[in-house]
Design a protein around this motif. Structure first.
Motif, mmCIF file in Angstrom:
data_model
loop_
_atom_site.group_PDB
_atom_site.id
_atom_site.type_symbol
_atom_site.label_atom_id
_atom_site.label_comp_id
_atom_site.label_asym_id
_atom_site.label_seq_id
_atom_site.Cartn_x
_atom_site.Cartn_y
_atom_site.Cartn_z
ATOM 1 N N ASN A 30 9.560 14.260 2.327
ATOM 2 C CA ASN A 30 9.464 15.532 3.015
ATOM 3 C C ASN A 30 9.329 16.673 2.029
ATOM 4 O O ASN A 30 8.741 17.698 2.337
ATOM 5 N N LEU A 54 16.484 3.491 -1.482
ATOM 6 C CA LEU A 54 15.240 4.263 -1.405
ATOM 7 C C LEU A 54 14.496 4.254 -2.726
ATOM 8 O O LEU A 54 13.282 4.387 -2.771
ATOM 9 N N GLY A 101 10.129 9.520 5.176
ATOM 10 C CA GLY A 101 9.938 9.444 3.719
ATOM 11 C C GLY A 101 9.763 10.814 3.110
ATOM 12 O O GLY A 101 10.467 11.747 3.499
ATOM 13 N N ILE A 117 -2.894 -5.663 -0.210
ATOM 14 C CA ILE A 117 -2.358 -6.379 0.954
ATOM 15 C C ILE A 117 -1.041 -5.727 1.351
ATOM 16 O O ILE A 117 -0.109 -5.650 0.543
ATOM 17 N N GLY A 126 3.264 3.135 2.697
ATOM 18 C CA GLY A 126 4.623 2.622 2.466
ATOM 19 C C GLY A 126 5.662 3.534 3.087
ATOM 20 O O GLY A 126 5.580 3.879 4.283
ATOM 21 N N LYS A 127 6.630 3.985 2.273
ATOM 22 C CA LYS A 127 7.728 4.812 2.811
ATOM 23 C C LYS A 127 7.206 6.163 3.301
ATOM 24 O O LYS A 127 7.887 6.846 4.069
ATOM 25 N N ALA A 155 0.835 -1.210 0.000
ATOM 26 C CA ALA A 155 0.000 0.000 0.000
ATOM 27 C C ALA A 155 0.862 1.248 0.000
ATOM 28 O O ALA A 155 0.639 2.189 0.763
ATOM 29 N N GLY A 156 1.908 1.273 -0.856
ATOM 30 C CA GLY A 156 2.669 2.503 -1.069
ATOM 31 C C GLY A 156 1.804 3.445 -1.902
ATOM 32 O O GLY A 156 0.691 3.089 -2.317
ATOM 33 N N PHE A 175 13.728 15.929 11.082
ATOM 34 C CA PHE A 175 13.985 14.708 10.304
ATOM 35 C C PHE A 175 15.365 14.951 9.704
ATOM 36 O O PHE A 175 15.536 15.817 8.852
ATOM 37 N N LEU A 186 18.573 13.659 7.647
ATOM 38 C CA LEU A 186 18.910 12.585 6.703
ATOM 39 C C LEU A 186 20.306 12.786 6.126
ATOM 40 O O LEU A 186 20.674 13.896 5.726
ATOM 41 N N PRO A 244 5.728 12.012 -6.448
ATOM 42 C CA PRO A 244 4.845 12.244 -7.603
ATOM 43 C C PRO A 244 5.033 11.198 -8.699
ATOM 44 O O PRO A 244 4.074 10.768 -9.331
HETATM 45 C C1 LIG Z 1 14.061 8.427 3.958
HETATM 46 C C2 LIG Z 1 13.328 8.710 2.696
HETATM 47 C C3 LIG Z 1 13.232 10.015 2.216
HETATM 48 C C4 LIG Z 1 12.526 10.288 1.045
HETATM 49 N N1 LIG Z 1 12.373 11.593 0.655
HETATM 50 C C5 LIG Z 1 11.532 11.869 -0.381
HETATM 51 C C6 LIG Z 1 11.169 13.210 -0.671
HETATM 52 O O1 LIG Z 1 11.584 14.147 0.011
HETATM 53 N N2 LIG Z 1 10.341 13.440 -1.719
HETATM 54 C C7 LIG Z 1 9.808 12.424 -2.468
HETATM 55 O O2 LIG Z 1 9.020 12.671 -3.377
HETATM 56 N N3 LIG Z 1 10.150 11.146 -2.218
HETATM 57 C C8 LIG Z 1 10.977 10.839 -1.186
HETATM 58 N N4 LIG Z 1 11.272 9.548 -0.882
HETATM 59 C C9 LIG Z 1 10.878 8.490 -1.818
HETATM 60 C C10 LIG Z 1 9.426 8.107 -1.699
HETATM 61 O O3 LIG Z 1 9.127 7.864 -0.352
HETATM 62 C C11 LIG Z 1 9.189 6.842 -2.494
HETATM 63 O O4 LIG Z 1 9.656 6.983 -3.834
HETATM 64 C C12 LIG Z 1 7.720 6.489 -2.556
HETATM 65 O O5 LIG Z 1 7.029 6.748 -1.350
HETATM 66 C C13 LIG Z 1 7.645 5.011 -2.900
HETATM 67 O O6 LIG Z 1 6.316 4.629 -3.114
HETATM 68 P P1 LIG Z 1 5.997 3.221 -3.740
HETATM 69 O O7 LIG Z 1 4.602 3.260 -4.250
HETATM 70 O O8 LIG Z 1 7.041 2.815 -4.701
HETATM 71 O O9 LIG Z 1 5.982 2.179 -2.565
HETATM 72 P P2 LIG Z 1 6.661 2.004 -1.138
HETATM 73 O O10 LIG Z 1 6.496 3.233 -0.356
HETATM 74 O O11 LIG Z 1 8.004 1.419 -1.294
HETATM 75 O O12 LIG Z 1 5.661 0.923 -0.542
HETATM 76 C C14 LIG Z 1 5.664 -0.421 -0.923
HETATM 77 C C15 LIG Z 1 4.911 -1.167 0.146
HETATM 78 O O13 LIG Z 1 4.894 -2.549 -0.188
HETATM 79 C C16 LIG Z 1 4.927 -3.286 1.025
HETATM 80 N N5 LIG Z 1 5.340 -4.651 0.729
HETATM 81 C C17 LIG Z 1 6.509 -5.068 0.166
HETATM 82 N N6 LIG Z 1 6.529 -6.403 0.037
HETATM 83 C C18 LIG Z 1 5.347 -6.852 0.534
HETATM 84 C C19 LIG Z 1 4.762 -8.146 0.680
HETATM 85 N N7 LIG Z 1 5.407 -9.232 0.291
HETATM 86 N N8 LIG Z 1 3.528 -8.251 1.218
HETATM 87 C C20 LIG Z 1 2.829 -7.138 1.613
HETATM 88 N N9 LIG Z 1 3.349 -5.887 1.516
HETATM 89 C C21 LIG Z 1 4.570 -5.732 0.970
HETATM 90 C C22 LIG Z 1 5.926 -2.528 1.880
HETATM 91 O O14 LIG Z 1 5.728 -2.796 3.250
HETATM 92 C C23 LIG Z 1 5.586 -1.084 1.526
HETATM 93 O O15 LIG Z 1 4.666 -0.526 2.438
HETATM 94 C C24 LIG Z 1 11.963 9.234 0.289
HETATM 95 C C25 LIG Z 1 12.063 7.923 0.759
HETATM 96 C C26 LIG Z 1 12.705 7.669 1.965
HETATM 97 C C27 LIG Z 1 12.729 6.250 2.492
#
Ligand SMILES: Cc1cc2nc3c(=O)[nH]c(=O)nc-3n(C[C@H](O)[C@H](O)[C@H](O)COP(=O)(O)OP(=O)(O)OC[C@H]3O[C@@H](n4cnc5c(N)ncnc54)[C@H](O)[C@@H]3O)c2cc1C
Length: 503
Positions: free
Chosen positions: A55, A431, A53, A30, A38-39, A9-10, A371, A373, A470
Motif C-alpha cells: 500500500n 511477509l 499487499g 509459472i 504475488g502479494k 509471478a511476484g 485495508f 492491518l 522496490p
Molecule cells: C499484507 C501485506 C502488506 C504489505 N505492505 C507493503 C507495503 O506497504 N509496501 C511494500 O513495498 N511492500 C509491502 N508488502 C511486501 C510486498 O508485498 C512484498 O515484499 C513483495 O510484493 C514480494 O514480492 P516477491 O517478488 O518476493 O514475490 P511474492 O509476492 O511473494 O510472489 C511469489 C509468488 O510465487 C508464487 N509461488 C510460490 N510457490 C509456487 C510454486 N510452487 N509454483 C508456482 N507459483 C508459486 C506465489 O503464489 C506468489 O504469487 C506487503 C506484503 C503484505 C502481504
C-alpha cells in the motif's frame, strides 16, 4: 534460445523475467495463483476495490528502470501520484502527527510535540539520506555470499558506516525524545518485518525514502504496477502460465534442468529461478539430498519475519477523515513486539494501520475501501472464534477513535497468517521471509545464486537485498544481470577456446 523458468509471478519474478526476455532468453513464468503480482494482489468485493499487499509505494525510480531498461516508458502504463502529507499518526494521548516531505510542516508539528525533535529534524534528514546513499551504492545492486564479501576493499568502510551494530530504536533516540514521535519512526522496522528494538539502525534509511523522497500511490490501484509488468513481459514474447503450480525442481548432476508441475507436466530449462518464498520453496521443491547447505533442520531454525492480520472493509459512506495512510498507535509499543516475537501471540493492544486509497483516488472504489492491518506473529491462528474475537476488538478500538465501522460496513474479508501462508506459500505467513534481528539474517540474506545447484537462482523479498516492493523489484534486476553476465562470460570463454584450438 536459452530457456529460463521462473517459479512465481511476484514483482521480483516479473521484473527479472522482463529483463531476461529482452536480453534474448526464452522465459516462462509459472504462477500457482490466478493473478500476476504475488502479494501485490487486487481484491474486489462487490463495488469495493482493494489493494492487498503493498500500500505504501516508495522508490518509483526502481520501477521506472524495469521499463526503461527494455525500451519502454513507465508513464505509458502507470500514473504515480506523490502524497504530500502521506501518513496521519494518532497517539493514545489524543495528539496526532502528519508525516510529510515538507520539512517546515513537519518541524512546525514537532515544535509542539517534540521540541528536541524539532531542533534535530534537519540533522535527522541528513543522516538518513547518508545511510540511504551508503546502502544504495554499496549493497543494493550486488549479492552477498559471505561476510568476506563485506571485507572486500571499499565495502568494509561502507558496511560500518551504515550503523550495523546500533539498533533502530537507539538511533532514533539521537534525534527525537517524545515517546509518541519515536513510535512513528520506529514503525519503519515493521516494513522489513522486524522489531525496532532488535533490527539494525541501517534500516532507518526508510526514513529517507518517506521523509525526503516521498510516498506514492498509483492511480487506479498499486496493483497496476504488477499489471504493467505482466503486460510488458508478454509484449516481449514471454510466456506466463497462471493457475499452475510447480511441485519439484528437476536437478541432475547438481544442475537445474527444469521443473515438474503438480499436474505431472515436465518443463525443461537451463536456468530455474525461484520467486516463491525461500524457505518454503527450498523445502518443498528441492529434495533434501540436493541441498546440503540448507537441510530442513537449518531452514526450520530461521526466525520468520512479521506476518499480518488484515481486514478489508468496505464502508458505504466515504469517510473524509480517514487519511490515505492512517495509523493508531498503542499505549506500549515495546510490548507489541514482545507479544509478537517473544510470546508469539497477536498483540493485546496492537498498532492499527489503515490504508484508504479512495482518500486520494475517489473513483477507485465505492465508499471507503479500508485495508486494515495489524502486525501478527508468523504462527497459526487458533480458531475461527479467535479470528472473530480479534476482529471485533479491532473494530471497537477504531470506533473509540471515531471511525464508524459496524454501522457502515457492507463488505468484509479477513486474512490471517494462515491464509497468507496458504495463498502465497509464504513461510508461516511471514511477509518478508526471515526477520532482520540477527546481523547474519539482516546483512546476509539468502543469496541469489544457489550454493548447491548450478543454474538455480532465487529472486524476491525473501532473498537479497530484502522485502518491500522496490527491493524485490531491485532483486529481479540484480538476478537478471547476474544471469546475463554469466552467459556473456560463458560465450566469450567458448569463443576464446575455439580461437585457441583453431590457431
Ligand atoms: C499484507 C501485506 C502488506 C504489505 N505492505 C507493503 C507495503 O506497504 N509496501 C511494500 O513495498 N511492500 C509491502 N508488502 C511486501 C510486498 O508485498 C512484498 O515484499 C513483495 O510484493 C514480494 O514480492 P516477491 O517478488 O518476493 O514475490 P511474492 O509476492 O511473494 O510472489 C511469489 C509468488 O510465487 C508464487 N509461488 C510460490 N510457490 C509456487 C510454486 N510452487 N509454483 C508456482 N507459483 C508459486 C506465489 O503464489 C506468489 O504469487 C506487503 C506484503 C503484505 C502481504
Amino acid at each position: 534460445m536459452k530457456k529460463v523458468i521462473i517459479i512465481g509471478a511476484g514483482l521480483g519474478g516479473l521484473a527479472c523475467g522482463i529483463q531476461l526476455q529482452h536480453a534474448g532468453f526464452d522465459v516462462t513464468i509459472i504462477e500457482k495463483n490466478g493473478h500476476a503480482g504475488g502479494k501485490m494482489m487486487p481484491v474486489k468485493i462487490g463495488d469495493y476495490s482493494f489493494d492487498f499487499g503493498p500500500n505504501t509505494i516508495t522508490m518509483p525510480g526502481v520501477f521506472k528502470r524495469v521499463f526503461s531498461n527494455v525500451g519502454e516508458s513507465m508513464e505509458d502504463y502507470l500514473e504515480l501520484i506523490r502524497l504530500d502529507h502521506h501518513t496521519k499518526n494518532v497517539f493514545r494521548s489524543g495528539d496526532s502527527f502528519i508525516q510529510s516531505i515538507d520539512p517546515h510542516f513537519v518541524i512546525s508539528q514537532l515544535a509542539m510535540l517534540d521540541p528536541y525533535g524539532a531542533k534535530n529534524y534537519w540533522g535527522y534528514l541528513k543522516e538518513v539520506n547518508r545511510l540511504y546513499g551508503q546502502a544504495e551504492s554499496g549493497f543494493f545492486h550486488r549479492s552477498f555470499h559471505s561476510w568476506l564479501d563485506y571485507l572486500s576493499p571499499g565495502l568494509t568502510k561502507a558496511f560500518f558506516s551504515v550503523r550495523p551494530l546500533e539498533t533502530m530504536a537507539h538511533f532514533h533516540k539521537r534525534f527525537f525524545s517524545s515517546p509518541d514521535i519515536l513510535q512513528v519512526f520506529n514503525r519503519y522496522a515493521t516494513y522489513i518485518g522486524s522489531s525496532p528494538y532488535k533490527s539494525p539502525a541501517t534500516f532507518s534509511l526508510i526514513g529517507h525514502l518517506e521523509m525526503n523522497e516521498g510516498v506514492f500511490t498509483v492511480k487506479g490501484g498499486n496493483t497496476k504496477i504488477a499489471d504493467a509488468f505482466s503486460q510488458v513481459f508478454k509484449k516481449l514474447g514471454g510466456t506466463l502460465h497462471l493457475n499452475e503450480e510447480v511441485s519439484q525442481i528437476v536437478i541432475e548432476k547438481q544442475r537445474a534442468s527444469g521443473v515438474q508441475l503438480k499436474n505431472g507436466t515436465k518443463i525443461k530449462g537451463e536456468t530455474v529461478i525461484i520467486n516463491g518464498d525461500f524457505i518454503t520453496a527450498t523445502k518443498q521443491l528441492i529434495k533434501e539430498k540436493d541441498r546440503p547447505s540448507f537441510s530442513t533442520k537449518k531452514l526450520d531454525a530461521y526466525e520468520p519475519s512479521i506476518s499480518a492480520f488484515v481486514i478489508l472493509a468496505g464502508l458505504k459512506t466515504f469517510q473524509k477523515d480517514i487519511h490515505h495512510h492512517h495509523v493508531f498507535f498503542p499505549e506500549d509499543y515495546r510490548k507489541e513486539f514482545q507479544d509478537i516475537f517473544t510470546h508469539q501471540k497477536l498483540p493485546d493492544d496492537p498498532t492499527i494501520y489503515i490504508s484508504h486509497s479512495a482518500y486520494t483516488d475517489r473513483g477507485i472504489s465505492k465508499g471507503s475501501n479500508l485495508f486494515i492491518l495489524v502486525n501478527a506473529p508468523a504462527v497459526q491462528m487458533q480458531s475461527e472464534e479467535a479470528v472473530t474475537h480479534y476482529k471485533e476488538a479491532i473494530y471497537s478500538r477504531l470506533e473509540e477513535q471515531g471511525i464508524p465501522i459496524r454501522s457502515e460496513i457492507e463488505a468484509e474479508k479477513i486474512y490471517t497468517p494462515d491464509s497468507i501462508a496458504h495463498l502465497f506459500h509464504a513461510y508461516k505467513g511471514a511477509l518478508y521471509g526471515v526477520s532482520s534481528h540477527k546481523k547474519k539474517d539482516a546483512f546476509l540474506r539468502p543469496r541469489n545464486a544457489s550454493k548447491d545447484t548450478a543454474g538455480l537462482f532465487y529472486v524476491g523479498g525473501t532473498t537479497h537485498p530484502g522485502g518491500g516492493s522496490p527491493m524485490v523489484t531491485l532483486s529481479g534486476l540484480n538476478v537478471a544481470k547476474e544471469i546475463i553476465d554469466q552467459h556473456k562470460k560463458k560465450d566469450s570463454d567458448r569463443t576464446k577456446s575455439k580461437k585457441s584450438t583453431n590457431s
